[in-house]
Motif scaffolding. Sequence first.
Motif, mmCIF file in Angstrom:
data_model
loop_
_atom_site.group_PDB
_atom_site.id
_atom_site.type_symbol
_atom_site.label_atom_id
_atom_site.label_comp_id
_atom_site.label_asym_id
_atom_site.label_seq_id
_atom_site.Cartn_x
_atom_site.Cartn_y
_atom_site.Cartn_z
ATOM 1 N N PRO A 38 0.790 -1.226 0.000
ATOM 2 C CA PRO A 38 0.000 0.000 0.000
ATOM 3 C C PRO A 38 0.833 1.293 0.000
ATOM 4 C CG PRO A 38 -0.194 -1.122 2.107
ATOM 5 C CD PRO A 38 0.579 -2.017 1.193
ATOM 6 N N ARG A 57 -1.402 -1.981 -5.155
ATOM 7 C CA ARG A 57 -1.476 -1.408 -3.805
ATOM 8 C C ARG A 57 -2.056 -2.408 -2.812
ATOM 9 N NH1 ARG A 57 -0.627 3.922 -3.053
ATOM 10 N NH2 ARG A 57 -1.930 3.897 -1.197
ATOM 11 N N ASP A 58 -2.834 -3.359 -3.297
ATOM 12 C CA ASP A 58 -3.525 -4.302 -2.419
ATOM 13 C C ASP A 58 -3.289 -5.736 -2.890
ATOM 14 O OD1 ASP A 58 -5.908 -5.992 -1.508
ATOM 15 O OD2 ASP A 58 -6.245 -4.137 -0.382
ATOM 16 N N THR A 77 2.767 -9.651 4.748
ATOM 17 C CA THR A 77 2.086 -8.459 5.250
ATOM 18 C C THR A 77 2.019 -8.422 6.770
ATOM 19 O OG1 THR A 77 -0.099 -9.501 5.214
ATOM 20 C CG2 THR A 77 0.614 -8.364 3.193
ATOM 21 N N ILE A 82 -5.743 -9.839 5.874
ATOM 22 C CA ILE A 82 -5.328 -10.004 4.476
ATOM 23 C C ILE A 82 -5.085 -11.478 4.184
ATOM 24 C CG2 ILE A 82 -3.488 -9.548 2.796
ATOM 25 C CD1 ILE A 82 -3.300 -6.726 3.954
#
Length: 122
Positions: A38, A57-58, A77, A82
């Motif tokens: 991100p 970004r994701d 992450t 997520i």
Amino acid sequence: MRKINIAIAGLGRVGSQFLQALLAVNRDEVKVIAVAEPKEDLPSVKLAKEKGIAYFRDARDMLRALEDSIDILFDLTGDALIRSDLHDILMQTGNKKTVLVPEPVAYLIWVLITKSASEYPY
């Protein structure tokens, strides 16, 4: 010759070092095809873009967009939501090809490719 397409979710402290280690391997059989982070202003994102690696970004968007073209997705992450969402996407899309790899397995691979546990960026 089999080719392994790799994606990395999370280019923070661990993910950025992991990206550099994988790029240093420089083998035709192993290719980082995408990264997700991100914070677009990170040096590791800039490096990925310079190397022609797809940027998202994701991580969820990355997995949806690339589907089963990803053989291995390293989830670095540190975010349980997520991780859960990535598993859900794999199930919803019927993707049985992509392997979602958590950080402990990434650590094992790090030790194998760098030959040193002491360099791992905890």
